[in-house]
Design a protein around this motif. Sequence first.
Motif, PDB file in Angstrom:
ATOM      1  N   THR A 166     -29.437 -66.774  70.954  1.00 15.07           N
ATOM      2  CA  THR A 166     -29.994 -67.967  71.358  1.00 15.07           C
ATOM      3  C   THR A 166     -30.680 -67.944  70.131  1.00 15.07           C
ATOM      4  O   THR A 166     -30.900 -69.282  69.338  1.00 15.07           O
ATOM      5  CB  THR A 166     -30.476 -68.005  72.586  1.00 15.07           C
ATOM      6  N   CYS A 180     -24.865 -72.879  78.941  1.00 15.61           N
ATOM      7  CA  CYS A 180     -25.627 -71.887  78.411  1.00 15.61           C
ATOM      8  C   CYS A 180     -26.660 -72.268  76.717  1.00 15.61           C
ATOM      9  O   CYS A 180     -26.205 -73.869  76.594  1.00 15.61           O
ATOM     10  CB  CYS A 180     -24.355 -71.596  77.276  1.00 15.61           C
ATOM     11  N   CYS A 208     -30.658 -62.483  74.679  1.00 18.39           N
ATOM     12  CA  CYS A 208     -29.875 -62.992  74.077  1.00 18.39           C
ATOM     13  C   CYS A 208     -29.624 -63.490  72.248  1.00 18.39           C
ATOM     14  O   CYS A 208     -30.411 -64.142  71.909  1.00 18.39           O
ATOM     15  CB  CYS A 208     -29.050 -64.801  74.994  1.00 18.39           C
ATOM     16  N   ALA A 266     -26.238 -60.464  74.876  1.00 21.25           N
ATOM     17  CA  ALA A 266     -26.206 -61.388  75.603  1.00 21.25           C
ATOM     18  C   ALA A 266     -26.521 -61.132  77.131  1.00 21.25           C
ATOM     19  O   ALA A 266     -26.470 -59.744  76.922  1.00 21.25           O
ATOM     20  CB  ALA A 266     -25.057 -61.831  75.836  1.00 21.25           C
ATOM     21  N   ARG A 267     -26.955 -62.013  77.528  1.00 22.02           N
ATOM     22  CA  ARG A 267     -27.218 -61.604  79.164  1.00 22.02           C
ATOM     23  C   ARG A 267     -26.804 -60.650  79.930  1.00 22.02           C
ATOM     24  O   ARG A 267     -26.870 -59.551  80.564  1.00 22.02           O
ATOM     25  CB  ARG A 267     -28.221 -62.986  79.407  1.00 22.02           C
TER      26      ARG A 267
END
Lengths: 634, 112
Positions: free
Chosen positions: A592, A355, A589, A539-540
């Motif tokens: 991130t 991650c 994301c 989120a992916r």
Amino acid sequence: MNDVAMLQGVDSGAALPMSRVALVGNPNSGKTALFNALTGSRQKVANYAGVTVERKEGRVATASGRSLSVLDLPGTYSLRARSPDEVVTRDAVLGKLAGESAPDVLICVADATNLRLVLRLILELKAVGRPMVLALNMYDIAQRQGLRIDLDGLARDIGCPIVATVATRKRGIDDLLAQVDGLIAKGALAGDNTWHEPDAGEIRDAHREAQRILKAHVRAPEFPDTFTGKVDSVLLHPVAGLAILLTLLFVMFQAVFTWSKAAGDAMTDGFTLLGAFVAHHLPAGLLTSFLTDGLISGVGSVIVFLPQILVLFFFIILLEDFGYMARAAFLMDRIMGGAGLHGRAFIPLLSSFACAIPGIMSARVIDNKRDRLTTIMVAPLMTCSARIPVYTLIISAFIPNRSVLGVLSLPGLVMFGLYAAGILSALAVSFVTRRIFWRGAVEPFLMELPAYKTPDPVNVLRSLYLRGKIFLTRAGTIIFPMMILVWFLSSFPGAPAGATDPAINYSLAGRIGHLLQPLLAPIGFNWQMTVALIPGFAAREVAVAALGTVYAIGNADASPGALATTLQHHWSIATGLAFLAWYVFAPQCASTIGVVKRETNSWLWPAVMLVYMTGLAYLAALIVYQVARVCGLG
Amino acid sequence: MHDMLAEPQGPDAVQGAAAPSLAGAVRLSGARPGDKGIIVEVRAAGLSGDHGVDVDELQRRLLEFGFVEGARVAVLHEGAIWRDPIAVRLDDMRIGLRRRDAADIWVLLDPR
């Protein structure tokens, strides 16, 4: 309240003002252990104003009832600051740090077995003129080695009191506090500050003086540490050392990936259950949607990272305290250096396979600002575990399960290719950054290889606790609002009465998706995909559920088979491949982006990341889509 | 190896009349594991090429780490790829550095 009154009663009766103490010392001197021994759990961690340097402050009361505020300054070899951390140390010592008052007393922490360099630092600190106490830490190791230090002579020579300490066993702490207390009670004032940046000649002179002091008061160890040398001949061996490092990294990666997966999954399930519970007991509506899809899944999306972060930092802290981290950086330096990165960058990059969040956070092991930034910028290109559900879905839908050369499966090969694309692009981007944008900015690589030491469990756990807390309070406070924003975009406005299409189609996300669709047509994305990309920013892996939503397939996470079949009907192979290429690069994301904002303390770098990664994603998807069409897969 | 503290050839020795000449000295960047000797000069020549910092800054950093004239240095290990970086014992410390950063350190090697 009572305690305070009592303490004051014991003392002269007047309330003593809080005095400020700062810990200064070389890296690897056990400074943080001493800080922990002094302040225990009364610690506060924040950032210094305007920089991403950790500010660690703790409180402690002396026997006379004086309360001290202790600041743990970043380790340094010199006041001639070379990194953001060292600038903080210099400015704090000089009393020039914005928002901080000058320390009343300095505690210089020294590794008693390694005095040469710290003596030079002490000479610099003396020039600053502040009252100072020297803590000779790890004194037990010095004694075991038979190192003889004439404490009185040394104290007279350098002109400040000396206390022998063993921070990990809390030995000498009371003595140290008493000395600090004594200096303050005596009203020792800061003398004239004659410090200036030493030039080469002055550094040479200081070394000569340090050498003289060392010769006069320290006798060489009778039983010197041969352990470190022996271990190094294995761990730094060109072949065996690399093999051990790779094994270690593999174990670490596996642990982050698998140990934390169980905990992470349990948490995800927990939050899903909680959401379902709320949804079940409240009437369907905006509030329920906010609670379940916004609030609960927003909090959940922060918490699920915690196990990974804790497992990763457990290894990092353990290896750092043992003294291995410098060796690992040594072994990896040439490989990383080829791409313009520092040897230490391998930890953040490796962690990013699990991650990017813990990966980006662990970039703090890199001192130099540009090296740290480059590492942060390329870390999200490594294939994180959240990409796997997307890859699996698309591969199962569009890549025939054939064997290649008899032994390799085509889907497995494609998966490997996606991982390789991530690694190569990360190295390429950092290479290009260092060659074009920050030309010639390669910092010298000079690193002490400290003597190996047994990590102290209490200190390891305390550091680990601190990491978890920092993530929840700092990263959490930015990831969470982003999740709420994504929820808002996907839910407002709601579907009109009698609507037949999925509700998301009518929302802001739906509208943005439709608006962007012409832009994404050249890379083969239809409007359903474009719409799904918006909630996919959460989120992916959310993209899978989002595609399920737009294609109106309930529970797409649980049964990806049905979704895969639907996708086969609606997408061409070229589109499927373009979607894969998109996901290798796209910054899908929000967490991130949030953590990059936190770690760089600016919106500039997350913006740069968003633009360059989206650009790469578009380019890659465009090439893949157009080539695939030419090959007749359109 | 471990009697550095009692080493007779400390910096004071260099200060003396018999300061060693550069004749026969080699760059630390070219040394191999097993090579050991005494540092005779730390220059700010910058022949090592493209640094992010200027040569004077590199020289100061080297000096700060204890690469000073008179210090004893021994090469312990080297990296697997292009034998870079190198790990050296410098007096009583161990330090890792890239060969390009070690080019301005001149060492008079002990006869092997």
